[in-house]
Write an enzyme that holds these catalytic residues in place. Structure first.
Site, PDB file in Angstrom:
ATOM      1  CB  SER A   1      -2.153  -5.014  -0.577  1.00  0.00           C
ATOM      2  OG  SER A   1      -1.960  -6.328  -1.059  1.00  0.00           O
TER       3      SER A   1
ATOM      4  CG  ASP B   1      -1.498  -1.294   1.640  1.00  0.00           C
ATOM      5  OD1 ASP B   1      -0.766  -2.296   1.628  1.00  0.00           O
ATOM      6  OD2 ASP B   1      -2.678  -1.332   1.997  1.00  0.00           O
TER       7      ASP B   1
ATOM      8  N   GLY C   1      -3.437  -3.903  -5.875  1.00  0.00           N
ATOM      9  CA  GLY C   1      -4.006  -2.907  -6.763  1.00  0.00           C
ATOM     10  C   GLY C   1      -3.336  -1.557  -6.694  1.00  0.00           C
TER      11      GLY C   1
END
Length: 366
Positions: A209, A138, A211
């Site tokens: 995450s 992230d 993505g």
């Protein structure tokens, strides 16, 4: 209400729904300079730019103005946590449109957060100050776009180089050679309960995450000259990851909460990761990072996500979105609750709609 017939139609329906639901200053967590609002408003500003919607721009500006002090500092912030750097990306279009130097002062405050962030022995940024030695996927989106754009705008090429190395470092410690997917997190201390004792990485491929990663990489590439060899290298990193992601696309076009276990018991299609993957694939096609044939994967995902959403009166309900989530095992991920119209979900959906609208216009011009 009839369903919209275009990505921008869905985006405007979502934007208007959320502006009715929340006053800008009340967006949760209220008053906190945080990525929940930052992701959502990033999508809102992209839609505002595509459609010349001054009211949407003003809504985002109103939130920014509500969370900063007169001296340029954020009123409520976890200083040095990557999650509380991401909303800095909102400051660039607001500064460009208003020319108000207070937004530059606020950018300087946010870049100070990045400079204060602790680092692992390999140079990677801690995801949070209190999470000693931990890098999470992230974080590439939470810091990368803001920091690299600051570097380009204000003559700090070392910041772009640092983010370039952050991406390659994250790839080195999280990439799975068999699937091509990236694990959610890595712990250099091996002390986290989710960390593999040998490798330090977590054990599952959580959709949202992953993505964030190609979306962030493509945004960082925007801050590099086309002739920069690092740009081409990042394009290859994005291409490899997106091709791996495409191979796990579900039958209805969406991706699953745990990406590689589509048919495993309890797994389910998740709309925020599906939106982020579609947004990245569409942009990668326009950039030549992926072949034009991959545009159909993005359109299939857009149709899958938008077709799963309910319209209640004048409101669009963005559901099947995992709430905020840490790192865990398979059962942890698949048992996470879902939400409707939380900022994670609508933000990712807006980013997809903006990217798909750009793809649509690009295709029509060819």
């Amino acid at each position: 209400m009839t369903r919209p017939d275009s990505p921008i139609g869905y985006a405007l329906l979502a934007a208007d729904t959320m502006m009715r639901k929340f006053k800008a200053e009340n967006l949760p967590p209220e008053g906190h300079f945080h990525y929940h609002q930052g992701v959502f408003l990033s999508g809102m500003l992209k839609i505002a730019a595509l459609e010349n919607r001054d009211d949407i721009f003003q809504y985002a500006k109103d939130w920014v103005d509500s969370v900063f002090n007169d001296d340029g500092s954020a009123k409520i912030v976890d200083y040095g946590d990557l999650d509380d750097i991401q909303p800095g990306i909102l400051l660039y279009p607001i500064y460009d449109k208003t020319g108000d130097e207070r937004y530059k002062k606020e950018m300087d405050y946010v870049i100070g957060e990045y400079l204060a962030c602790p680092r692992c022995n390999n140079g990677g940024l801690y995801h949070k100050v209190r999470l000693t030695g931990q890098m999470w996927l992230d974080g590439l989106y939470m810091a990368g776009p803001f920091v690299s754009e600051y570097g380009r705008r204000f003559n700090h090429p070392e910041y772009i180089d640092d983010i370039y190395h952050e991406i390659l470092t994250m790839k080195a410690v999280t990439e799975d050679k068999d699937t091509g997917l990236w694990y959610h997190a890595w712990d250099e201390t091996r002390k986290a309960d989710w960390a593999d004792e040998t490798t330090g990485h977590s054990h599952e491929f959580w959709g949202r995450s992953i993505g964030w990663v190609p979306v962030a990489i493509l945004d960082v590439m925007d801050q590099m000259e086309e002739s920069d060899p690092r740009r081409a290298e990042l394009g290859k990193v994005a291409s490899d990851l997106l091709n791996a992601i495409i191979s796990f696309q579900g039958e209805d076009g969406r991706w699953y909460q745990v990406v590689n276990k589509v048919k495993e018991k309890g797994n389910w299609p998740e709309n925020s990761c599906s939106s982020l993957f579609a947004a990245a694939i569409a942009k990668a096609v326009r950039y030549g990072v992926l072949p034009e044939s991959c545009a159909e994967n993005a359109w299939k995902a857009f149709r899958g996500v938008s077709g799963s959403l309910a319209i209640n009166g004048d409101d669009l309900e963005v559901g099947n979105v995992c709430i905020g989530t840490g790192v865990g095992d398979y059962d942890f991920y698949i048992n996470r609750p879902c939400s409707i119209n939380d900022l994670h979900g609508v933000g990712a959906f807006l980013l997809m709609c903006a990217s798909m609208e750009e793809l649509r216009r690009w295709e029509n011009e060819r």
